[in-house]
Scaffold this motif. Structure first.
Motif, PDB file in Angstrom:
ATOM      1  N   ALA A 239      56.854  94.222  34.659  1.00 26.81           N
ATOM      2  CA  ALA A 239      57.732  93.918  35.786  1.00 26.81           C
ATOM      3  C   ALA A 239      58.887  93.008  35.374  1.00 26.81           C
ATOM      4  N   ASP A 240      58.628  92.062  34.445  1.00 29.97           N
ATOM      5  CA  ASP A 240      59.704  91.165  33.990  1.00 29.97           C
ATOM      6  C   ASP A 240      60.820  91.964  33.318  1.00 29.97           C
ATOM      7  N   ARG A 241      60.443  92.924  32.524  1.00 30.96           N
ATOM      8  CA  ARG A 241      61.444  93.746  31.839  1.00 30.96           C
ATOM      9  C   ARG A 241      62.226  94.597  32.837  1.00 30.96           C
ATOM     10  N   ARG A 242      61.544  95.127  33.839  1.00 34.54           N
ATOM     11  CA  ARG A 242      62.236  95.953  34.830  1.00 34.54           C
ATOM     12  C   ARG A 242      63.227  95.122  35.645  1.00 34.54           C
ATOM     13  N   ARG A 243      62.836  93.906  36.006  1.00 36.01           N
ATOM     14  CA  ARG A 243      63.755  93.043  36.766  1.00 36.01           C
ATOM     15  C   ARG A 243      64.981  92.664  35.937  1.00 36.01           C
ATOM     16  N   ALA A 244      64.752  92.403  34.657  1.00 31.41           N
ATOM     17  CA  ALA A 244      65.857  91.982  33.795  1.00 31.41           C
ATOM     18  C   ALA A 244      66.721  93.148  33.357  1.00 31.41           C
ATOM     19  N   GLY A 245      66.137  94.343  33.305  1.00 28.28           N
ATOM     20  CA  GLY A 245      66.890  95.504  32.838  1.00 28.28           C
ATOM     21  C   GLY A 245      67.140  95.482  31.353  1.00 28.28           C
ATOM     22  N   THR A 246      66.309  94.776  30.610  1.00 26.42           N
ATOM     23  CA  THR A 246      66.488  94.643  29.165  1.00 26.42           C
ATOM     24  C   THR A 246      65.157  94.237  28.542  1.00 26.42           C
ATOM     25  N   PRO A 247      64.937  94.546  27.270  1.00 24.39           N
ATOM     26  CA  PRO A 247      63.680  94.147  26.629  1.00 24.39           C
ATOM     27  C   PRO A 247      63.655  92.702  26.157  1.00 24.39           C
ATOM     28  N   TRP A 248      64.797  92.003  26.232  1.00 19.18           N
ATOM     29  CA  TRP A 248      64.863  90.655  25.681  1.00 19.18           C
ATOM     30  C   TRP A 248      65.172  89.626  26.764  1.00 19.18           C
ATOM     31  N   GLY A 249      64.368  88.572  26.789  1.00 14.34           N
ATOM     32  CA  GLY A 249      64.627  87.441  27.654  1.00 14.34           C
ATOM     33  C   GLY A 249      64.933  86.209  26.826  1.00 14.34           C
ATOM     34  N   LEU A 250      65.281  85.130  27.500  1.00  8.34           N
ATOM     35  CA  LEU A 250      65.668  83.891  26.845  1.00  8.34           C
ATOM     36  C   LEU A 250      64.751  82.763  27.310  1.00  8.34           C
ATOM     37  N   VAL A 251      64.254  81.986  26.360  1.00  7.73           N
ATOM     38  CA  VAL A 251      63.457  80.801  26.679  1.00  7.73           C
ATOM     39  C   VAL A 251      64.308  79.565  26.390  1.00  7.73           C
ATOM     40  N   ILE A 252      64.468  78.708  27.394  1.00  8.44           N
ATOM     41  CA  ILE A 252      65.188  77.446  27.222  1.00  8.44           C
ATOM     42  C   ILE A 252      64.155  76.335  27.326  1.00  8.44           C
ATOM     43  N   GLU A 253      63.895  75.676  26.211  1.00 11.41           N
ATOM     44  CA  GLU A 253      62.863  74.630  26.175  1.00 11.41           C
ATOM     45  C   GLU A 253      63.517  73.253  26.122  1.00 11.41           C
ATOM     46  N   PHE A 254      63.326  72.476  27.181  1.00  7.99           N
ATOM     47  CA  PHE A 254      63.864  71.124  27.260  1.00  7.99           C
ATOM     48  C   PHE A 254      62.820  70.155  26.703  1.00  7.99           C
ATOM     49  N   ALA A 255      63.151  69.481  25.617  1.00  9.19           N
ATOM     50  CA  ALA A 255      62.250  68.502  25.019  1.00  9.19           C
ATOM     51  C   ALA A 255      62.302  67.193  25.811  1.00  9.19           C
ATOM     52  N   PRO A 256      61.351  66.277  25.591  1.00 10.38           N
ATOM     53  CA  PRO A 256      61.424  64.967  26.255  1.00 10.38           C
ATOM     54  C   PRO A 256      62.724  64.234  25.907  1.00 10.38           C
ATOM     55  N   PHE A 257      63.175  63.383  26.812  1.00 11.14           N
ATOM     56  CA  PHE A 257      64.393  62.605  26.583  1.00 11.14           C
ATOM     57  C   PHE A 257      64.249  61.764  25.306  1.00 11.14           C
ATOM     58  N   VAL A 258      65.339  61.627  24.585  1.00 11.89           N
ATOM     59  CA  VAL A 258      65.384  60.780  23.391  1.00 11.89           C
ATOM     60  C   VAL A 258      65.717  59.352  23.820  1.00 11.89           C
ATOM     61  N   ALA A 259      64.997  58.389  23.289  1.00  9.30           N
ATOM     62  CA  ALA A 259      65.250  56.984  23.627  1.00  9.30           C
ATOM     63  C   ALA A 259      66.614  56.554  23.097  1.00  9.30           C
TER      64      ALA A 259
END
Length: 316
Positions: A239-259
């Motif tokens: 279903a994720d692929r059908r909604r996106a209309g493409t075989p590739w998605g993007l993961v955006i990973e936010f790391a913890p804030f830097v002191a």
């Protein structure tokens, strides 16, 4: 008859690639990527030198396999950039999965403007298009390009909700600092390659490298939160692929804030803050090395020694 310029070709691609079926375009991009990889251009060889230092555990066969996947990932970015103006908001949202985003969203809600330290990985334009609606207005810096190409890129990114400040020496930082204080927004900066004479020497997972001072400097001067952000591709199915209309998605990973301050409240140095975001970012980049689109020199072993004079290092 005038010979087409690089700008002409980019404009042509932005106008027409979005109208073509996705599968054949991606297939052609894979073919071009494989041909460039087989041709062993200087960029491909530099990519493999970078990957060898990023992932010294890879044997030669695994390194070649990763660099080939890397060229496919790089061409995928360009295809998506040309397609992106034709995507709906729903398609963009279906292509993006954000991890660890809540602290950034909370910071914006408090009226802050988080600075995001990014590498040339995944598709930062798609990430910006998503973030401009899902998080806050996006403000960033772009290198000046020749022959009208810069103006085309600015127009393209403006259509995605991304405001651009041109890289023009010291005035860029002053302007960026002023604009980042006007209202809550996010300020993503591609900083894994130094384009100035004021970069910072860091330990990039065991090898000396030189990166931009911008994220740490802006966060420290403006009092902004600093967040390393890794962007990678992932396969979509069902279903994720059908909604996106493409075989590739993007993961955006936010790391913890830097002191940006010590336990006693004293402001930390640019070099030490830079080292912290580099370590946090590249521990994540190393998990998906094929999505690091770095075909240029980053590591000190490859750089011209004349460019390395008077470069601050972590701990100084």
């Amino acid at each position: 008859m005038r010979r087409p310029t690089t700008t002409d070709l980019y404009v042509l691609a932005w106008r027409h690639v979005r109208r073509l079926p996705d599968a054949p375009v991606r297939g052609l991009a894979h073919l071009v990527a494989d041909l460039v990889w087989l041709g062993r251009s200087g960029g491909v060889r530099q990519l493999e030198r970078n990957l060898r230092r990023l992932r010294p555990d890879l044997d030669e066969r695994a390194l070649r396999r990763t660099s080939r996947a890397g060229m496919r990932s790089y061409l995928r970015y360009f295809v998506e950039a040309f397609q992106l103006p034709g995507w709906s908001h729903e398609q963009i949202d279906a292509r993006v999965r954000a991890v660890g985003v809540a602290p950034v969203r909370d910071a914006v809600a408090r009226g802050e403007s988080p600075v995001l330290a990014l590498g040339h990985a995944g598709n930062w334009d798609l990430a910006g298009a998503w973030a401009s609606r899902a998080l806050a207005p996006v403000l960033t810096v772009a290198e000046k390009l020749p022959d009208g190409l810069y103006e085309e890129f600015v127009s393209f990114r403006a259509s995605l909700g991304i405001e651009i400040v041109p890289l023009e020496g010291g005035s860029t930082f002053r302007r960026l600092t002023r604009m980042a204080r006007t209202h809550p927004q996010i300020v993503p900066l591609l900083a894994d390659r130094d384009l100035t004479a004021h970069g910072v020497e860091v330990d990039l997972l065991g090898s000396p490298a030189r990166v931009a001072a911008g994220p740490a400097s802006l966060a420290l001067v403006g009092g902004h939160p600093l967040v390393p952000v890794a962007i990678t591709y992932e396969r979509l199915r069902g279903a994720d692929r059908r909604r996106a209309g493409t075989p590739w998605g993007l993961v955006i990973e936010f790391a913890p804030f830097v002191a940006t301050a010590d336990d006693d409240g004293a402001r930390r140095g640019v070099a030490d803050v830079t080292q912290d975001w580099v370590t946090a970012l590249f521990e994540r980049v190393a998990r998906s090395p094929q999505d690091w689109h770095m075909l240029q020199k980053v590591y000190l072993a490859d750089l011209d020694p004349a460019r390395l004079r008077s470069v601050p290092t972590a701990g100084e």
